[in-house]
Design a protein around this motif. Structure first.
Motif: not given
Length: 151
Positions: A131-136, A107, A98, A103
């Protein structure tokens, strides 16, 4: 915290982090010993350049990691180079979660792909990582099939 590329000399540490990741994902650690295979894999892939592993280093301790493994496939209309990148080994030590580590590493992996002319990345997402993969920018697809346990 610094972000940097892992070296082949760090293969034993990368192997230990891979095992922690698999255990976190619910895999049975008693199913078999793979230390030798992990050491060989990380050493070979980092040395031959077919894999780049980024790490988050907190005062000499690797607390997060993620890799991109490059595969040379036949060219396609939507990927004329034929080179695809498989994202693997994304793991952050629970005490460091967190904080944006995964992330940032993702990147950096995307930047590595762009630098090599790779236009397609894929991965197998755990429920925790989705959720992290979707965020990027990763999206769910229904195109990947598997055949496991060939005899």
């Amino acid at each position: 915290m610094i972000f940097r590329k892992a070296t082949a000399e760090e293969a034993p540490i990368l192997g230990e982090l891979r095992k922690k990741q698999l255990i976190d994902e619910g895999h049975d650690p008693t199913a078999g010993n793979m230390d030798e295979q992990l050491l060989e894999f990380f050493t070979r892939r980092i040395n031959d350049g077919s894999m780049i592993e980024w790490v988050a280093d907190d005062k000499g301790t690797i607390v997060g990691t993620g890799a991109i493994i490059f595969y040379d496939l036949p060219p396609a209309f939507n990927n004329v180079s034929g080179i695809k990148g498989y994202v693997a080994n994304v793991y952050t030590d629970p005490a460091y979660r967190k904080q944006g580590i995964a992330t940032t590493i993702l990147e950096k992996l995307k930047d590595e792909a762009r630098a090599r002319g790779v236009t397609m990345l894929w991965l197998g997402a755990s429920d925790q990582g989705r959720p992290i993969y979707k965020k990027v920018g990763f999206q769910d697809t229904n195109t990947w099939m598997e055949l496991n346990h060939l005899k």
